[in-house]
Write a protein that holds these residues in place. Sequence first.
Motif, PDB file in Angstrom:
ATOM      1  N   SER A 116      50.428  30.831  27.256  1.00 36.13           N
ATOM      2  CA  SER A 116      50.498  31.749  28.721  1.00 36.13           C
ATOM      3  C   SER A 116      49.613  32.682  29.045  1.00 36.13           C
ATOM      4  O   SER A 116      49.068  33.577  28.058  1.00 36.13           O
ATOM      5  CB  SER A 116      52.023  32.268  28.584  1.00 36.13           C
ATOM      6  OG  SER A 116      52.028  33.109  29.934  1.00 36.13           O
ATOM      7  N   ALA A 124      45.515  30.694  28.441  1.00 38.59           N
ATOM      8  CA  ALA A 124      46.184  29.890  29.181  1.00 38.59           C
ATOM      9  C   ALA A 124      46.209  28.490  28.408  1.00 38.59           C
ATOM     10  O   ALA A 124      45.383  28.429  27.497  1.00 38.59           O
ATOM     11  CB  ALA A 124      45.744  29.591  30.747  1.00 38.59           C
ATOM     12  N   ASN A 183      53.494  28.022  27.159  1.00 38.50           N
ATOM     13  CA  ASN A 183      53.373  28.201  28.647  1.00 38.50           C
ATOM     14  C   ASN A 183      54.498  29.043  29.363  1.00 38.50           C
ATOM     15  O   ASN A 183      55.091  28.356  30.348  1.00 38.50           O
ATOM     16  CB  ASN A 183      53.104  26.738  29.287  1.00 38.50           C
ATOM     17  CG  ASN A 183      52.538  27.115  30.708  1.00 38.50           C
ATOM     18  OD1 ASN A 183      51.911  27.782  31.086  1.00 38.50           O
ATOM     19  ND2 ASN A 183      53.188  26.000  31.677  1.00 38.50           N
TER      20      ASN A 183
END
Length: 486
Positions: A116, A124, A183
Amino acid sequence: MRLLACFLLIFAARPLAAADLTPSVLALADRPVLRGTSWAAAAAYTDGEEIFSLQPDLRLAPASALKLLTSAAALETFGPFHRFETQIYADGAADENGVLHGNLYIRGGGDPTLGSARVTGSPAWPQLLESWSQKIRRAGIKQITGNIYGDISLFSGPSLPGKFNWQNIGNYFAAPATALAFNDNSFAITFSPQPLDGAPVDVASFSPETEGLKIRSFVTASEKNRRDNAYVYAAPNQYDLEIYGTVPTASLRGLTIRAALPDAPQLLLDLWQQQLEKDGVRIGGSGILLEHAPDYTAMNLLFTHQSPPLKDILYIVNKRSFNFYAEMLLRMLAVQAGKTGSVEEGIEQLYAFLNKNGIDTANVLIYDGSGLSRDNQITARTLLDVLSLMSTSPYFSYYYDSLATPDDRGDLILLRRFLRPFKRTQDVHVKGGTIDGVKAQAGYIKDKNGRLITFAFMANNLPDKSEDINRFYEALIKLLLQQPQP
């Protein structure tokens, strides 16, 4: 009005301490939004000197103000610079041809930020998987004959608290907690543009791509509703999702919402295998989850991925009121204590933290770490006690800075007009909370002399979703900012 008059007569009949603002609060409380509600309001200096106190021992649902307890326990347990680790192992070594005759293992360590970009310093998921793939290649591995295993054994029991309601659990703000997160355990759903009021809205795409996922949209476009009011209905490990509600017609490019992933650890394994194969590393097997930890002592630790420091995670927990991180931290409290990372064990450790620090838990009922459950019950006094406790902590600056100010987005944004002319926006640090029928605010205010005040306001069974209760809370905050009065 009669009840208010009786209250005022009672308080007028006795001598008031210099700081007692209870009559002023009662006068401000004479407004329609509070009729028929249960509410409490309390404020005191951190040394315990009371300013006002109305029903401080009434048990009420705190909504996200509960995160003040979870984040305090996490900060005191781990320290502000603690980093959660995810370890990558191989049960063998590559031969001279770069062939690993064995398997890779991802050992889930409860890192809430894995994959994340929500927290500064956390890549990411595409960048994360690419960097992991490159590390495998740098280890000399060109082919893996076995599988990629994901060890999720650190957590146990249901991945969601039992008191979360059905409308919430398919959405990102109620994503299940897993020892191997990915994520934020959520994914993005983008709708096609729909300019016609009342017309059906189709799903255009979703990301990351998830094999077997089926989404049916029953969403319609709305001219009146300027915000997304679409809810995803699904449960953990359920790949058939349905979406109901409305999205605004004004979103000409298509609106994007986030939903809970049905099985985030499995998706991590699948996407990493795809990335490895894209980078030229052949995989003989597939991605398989392990609910029981293998023996790592005979394996080779290839590399360790570390999360950003806890202080940066708490910034998201409190300023952005992010439920998923709070629920992950609750379970990690149990793991740190040598327990299994279940909801129940995490709650036990949260109670243990409160009791150890002399905070009475007789009027405290906790069912999760984020406050999303309507069944949570705490008191204004409990919130004041936690805030006062943390004001004496060596880590207080990190706790204080994690709370929202009127310069942040959120419930306090309208206070800017009042505070900016006086250059006092940084004198208000608040954790807000909102669920159905509940509005809460608690935190710190500096008085005119810079002395720190703790406060807690909670209201339950509110009649509608109007912002009138926030106007009441703002009036109380303004009252506290004017302290000390002559």
